[in-house]
Design an enzyme around this catalytic site. Sequence first.
Site, mmCIF file in Angstrom:
data_model
loop_
_atom_site.group_PDB
_atom_site.id
_atom_site.type_symbol
_atom_site.label_atom_id
_atom_site.label_comp_id
_atom_site.label_asym_id
_atom_site.label_seq_id
_atom_site.Cartn_x
_atom_site.Cartn_y
_atom_site.Cartn_z
ATOM 1 N N ARG A 146 0.854 -1.180 0.000
ATOM 2 C CA ARG A 146 0.000 0.000 0.000
ATOM 3 C C ARG A 146 0.895 1.236 0.000
ATOM 4 O O ARG A 146 1.951 1.251 0.636
ATOM 5 C CB ARG A 146 -0.923 0.019 1.226
ATOM 6 C CG ARG A 146 -2.082 -0.971 1.150
ATOM 7 C CD ARG A 146 -3.080 -0.561 0.072
ATOM 8 N NE ARG A 146 -4.250 -1.448 0.007
ATOM 9 C CZ ARG A 146 -4.374 -2.474 -0.804
ATOM 10 N NH1 ARG A 146 -3.355 -2.802 -1.612
ATOM 11 N NH2 ARG A 146 -5.475 -3.190 -0.838
ATOM 12 N N GLU B 257 -3.439 8.308 -5.088
ATOM 13 C CA GLU B 257 -3.665 7.656 -6.379
ATOM 14 C C GLU B 257 -4.920 8.230 -7.037
ATOM 15 O O GLU B 257 -5.931 8.425 -6.352
ATOM 16 C CB GLU B 257 -3.822 6.141 -6.182
ATOM 17 C CG GLU B 257 -2.573 5.494 -5.629
ATOM 18 C CD GLU B 257 -2.707 3.983 -5.421
ATOM 19 O OE1 GLU B 257 -3.813 3.444 -5.662
ATOM 20 O OE2 GLU B 257 -1.719 3.346 -5.030
ATOM 21 N N HIS C 298 -1.029 0.780 -10.102
ATOM 22 C CA HIS C 298 -1.716 -0.042 -9.101
ATOM 23 C C HIS C 298 -2.547 -1.132 -9.776
ATOM 24 O O HIS C 298 -3.786 -1.136 -9.704
ATOM 25 C CB HIS C 298 -2.601 0.822 -8.194
ATOM 26 C CG HIS C 298 -2.979 0.113 -6.915
ATOM 27 N ND1 HIS C 298 -3.419 0.765 -5.788
ATOM 28 C CD2 HIS C 298 -2.971 -1.216 -6.580
ATOM 29 C CE1 HIS C 298 -3.681 -0.110 -4.826
ATOM 30 N NE2 HIS C 298 -3.415 -1.312 -5.291
#
Length: 323
Positions: free
Chosen positions: A237, A266, A285
């Site tokens: 993360r 993000e 991601h």
Amino acid sequence: MKPRVYIARSLPEEVLTYLEDHCEIRKWEGEDSITSEHLAQEVGDAEGLLVTGTPVTEAILNAGVNIRVISNLSVGYNNLDVTALKARGIVGTHTPYVLDETVADLAFALLLSTARRVAELDQFVKAGKWQKGQDSELFGVDVHHARLGIIGMGRIGEAIARRAKLGFNMDVVYYNRNRKPDVEQRLGLKYCPFEELLQTSDFVLLMTPLTPQTRHLMDEPQFSLMKKSAIFINVSRGETVNEGALVQALQNNQIYGAGLDVYEQEPVDVNHPLLKLSNVVTLPHLGSATPVTRLNMAKVAAQNLVYALKGGSPVHVIPELQS
């Protein structure tokens, strides 16, 4: 009467069909991902929610007074307020296991591409900069027989370690909150104290969940311990890393490079300093992003929701909510 559910993301047709067979569904029709504010407005009388990534806030829980189950389509669940769910007696589920091997593949892809400068040299060739006689300035670093230090030895960590040991003859060490002698014996790993792992590893791979204890686990003191020749990989993360400290370590040549699939914010701002550095490989991601894995994750999330709403015991209850 079928239980009422709200689907806060797009799903494959076969998963929607399964849910429609068992539930009365409403779903988000927007082109962008749903925000917490929109979800609070949309939740209505839903008894179940299926979400991915969207923070489930107090406002959502206060608006959705009938919510009994929240199914998170992700192995991580830091977008859920587990304490608030527990206080309200809401079942929370996630989707572990089905994505382990896929994420491990991506982690190793990042490791290899950073070590051998694949993304950087791909652009180098496409820009017409390759000339005869160029040699050492294009060198990368070896992966085989190097030391890989894995921080966080869960299922994905084990899958990465297996690839490293069997495929690349790497010396694999790990740090974990709890030591795992069975994994050490099965995979030939060695436990290593945190600071020693940072000091001795050629590759440091972060694979921890996000908790209050792991937020900014990698910060300026930790990067300062790493070898100047070391590469840092993060597929956990984004908030587990202080990105300012990482940028400084890269700019000052404290470490050789980094491969990242996750970030503190993000999507990443196009002006973020990380995106200006040639020794950083950046991915959007997508650790679990293959059609088969995402379909299987959606199936598990849907099954978790249906089982819990119908009074059964979903397999994948969030650990902190297990009785």
